[in-house]
Scaffold this motif. Structure first.
Motif, PDB file in Angstrom:
ATOM      1  N   HIS A 125      38.466  42.416  51.463  1.00  0.00           N
ATOM      2  CA  HIS A 125      37.549  42.141  50.368  1.00  0.00           C
ATOM      3  C   HIS A 125      37.705  41.112  49.646  1.00  0.00           C
ATOM      4  O   HIS A 125      38.810  40.412  49.460  1.00  0.00           O
ATOM      5  CB  HIS A 125      38.152  43.242  49.299  1.00  0.00           C
ATOM      6  N   LEU A 163      37.207  38.817  46.337  1.00  0.00           N
ATOM      7  CA  LEU A 163      36.801  38.774  44.797  1.00  0.00           C
ATOM      8  C   LEU A 163      37.325  37.739  44.091  1.00  0.00           C
ATOM      9  O   LEU A 163      38.093  37.022  44.032  1.00  0.00           O
ATOM     10  CB  LEU A 163      37.570  40.208  44.200  1.00  0.00           C
ATOM     11  N   SER A 188      44.177  43.717  38.388  1.00  0.00           N
ATOM     12  CA  SER A 188      42.588  43.805  38.262  1.00  0.00           C
ATOM     13  C   SER A 188      42.078  45.252  38.472  1.00  0.00           C
ATOM     14  O   SER A 188      42.536  45.967  39.500  1.00  0.00           O
ATOM     15  CB  SER A 188      42.472  42.957  39.762  1.00  0.00           C
ATOM     16  N   LYS A 189      41.344  45.487  37.398  1.00  0.00           N
ATOM     17  CA  LYS A 189      40.420  46.738  37.597  1.00  0.00           C
ATOM     18  C   LYS A 189      39.503  46.903  38.510  1.00  0.00           C
ATOM     19  O   LYS A 189      39.500  47.994  39.070  1.00  0.00           O
ATOM     20  CB  LYS A 189      39.701  46.744  36.233  1.00  0.00           C
ATOM     21  N   ARG A 190      38.936  45.726  39.004  1.00  0.00           N
ATOM     22  CA  ARG A 190      38.192  45.978  40.407  1.00  0.00           C
ATOM     23  C   ARG A 190      38.794  46.524  41.582  1.00  0.00           C
ATOM     24  O   ARG A 190      38.146  47.214  42.169  1.00  0.00           O
ATOM     25  CB  ARG A 190      37.569  44.365  40.399  1.00  0.00           C
ATOM     26  N   ASP A 199      39.802  50.113  41.196  1.00  0.00           N
ATOM     27  CA  ASP A 199      38.507  51.011  41.345  1.00  0.00           C
ATOM     28  C   ASP A 199      38.590  51.127  42.850  1.00  0.00           C
ATOM     29  O   ASP A 199      37.979  52.148  43.339  1.00  0.00           O
ATOM     30  CB  ASP A 199      37.530  50.498  40.505  1.00  0.00           C
ATOM     31  N   ILE A 200      38.596  50.193  43.646  1.00  0.00           N
ATOM     32  CA  ILE A 200      38.280  50.229  45.141  1.00  0.00           C
ATOM     33  C   ILE A 200      39.595  50.974  45.473  1.00  0.00           C
ATOM     34  O   ILE A 200      38.973  52.072  46.462  1.00  0.00           O
ATOM     35  CB  ILE A 200      38.542  48.791  45.763  1.00  0.00           C
TER      36      ILE A 200
END
Length: 214
Positions: free
Chosen positions: A179, A181, A191-193, A196-197
């Protein structure tokens, strides 16, 4: 799920504060591993981490997440743990180099850098030592940041980077999923992103993974 978090060089488990709270709010058990590069050699930390993981694996299925040097330590410790012990379902690498790091090579003779990073800093600067760290033998997911410095004033030139590690330095053929980002290196653990993944990945595995007898 049992979740092991290993921080990066020059950091502490406080870097996982936000993410560990998020995991616990979802009902997962979080285990934080601490170390000091100024006081311990790479091999000493890796051996301690391997013993730490041996305790965790007895609790059931688990995943491991390493930021930067933490990912390198996890690869080394999992190899030391051995295939006769329960391995993690997934290894997540956050901005973790798999080869000699450019910034470490530039700073390897710097007094302050050596005081803070000691043997671990020299390992990051050495291509021969980095190549001796075993490849991951489990499913591995990497996250690389791209919100770095580019152009003539960047040590990375136009190569994707997160200010500390380049995408090229974090690349390996044995990584299962990658990934990219727009995040800087120091923010990767919170990191929230990324969270979430990983959460979606955990939920998918929870319903699809067969039971393992141990």
């Amino acid at each position: 799920m049992n979740i092991v978090l290993v921080h990066g060089m020059g950091r502490t488990s406080l870097s996982w504060l936000i993410t560990s709270k998020r995991f616990r709010a979802k009902g997962h058990s979080v285990f934080l591993f601490n170390y000091s590069t100024a006081k311990e050699s790479f091999n000493t930390i890796s051996s301690r981490l391997s013993s730490f993981l041996e305790d965790i694996q007895s609790k059931g299925d688990y995943i491991v997440i390493g930021h930067s040097l933490g990912g390198i330590l996890l690869r080394s410790a999992l190899h030391e743990l051995g295939s006769d012990k329960r391995q993690p379902i997934t290894l997540y690498l956050l901005g973790s180099p798999v080869k000699s790091a450019l910034l470490a090579r530039k700073l390897k003779t710097n007094t302050l850098f050596n005081f803070i990073t000691s043997d671990c800093g020299q390992l990051l600067a050495s291509q021969s030592r980095m190549l001796k760290i075993p490849a991951s033998q489990v499913e591995t997911v990497s996250f690389t940041g791209t919100r770095g410095l580019y152009g003539p004033f960047s040590p990375f030139g136009e190569i994707n980077n997160d200010l500390v590690v380049s995408e090229e330095e974090a690349h390996a053929d044995w990584i299962t999923t990658k990934h990219k980002l727009p995040i800087i290196h120091t923010v990767l653990p919170s990191s929230k992103r990324i969270f979430d993944i990983i959460i979606r990945d955990i939920e998918k595995k929870k319903f699809n993974r067969p039971k393992t007898a141990f």
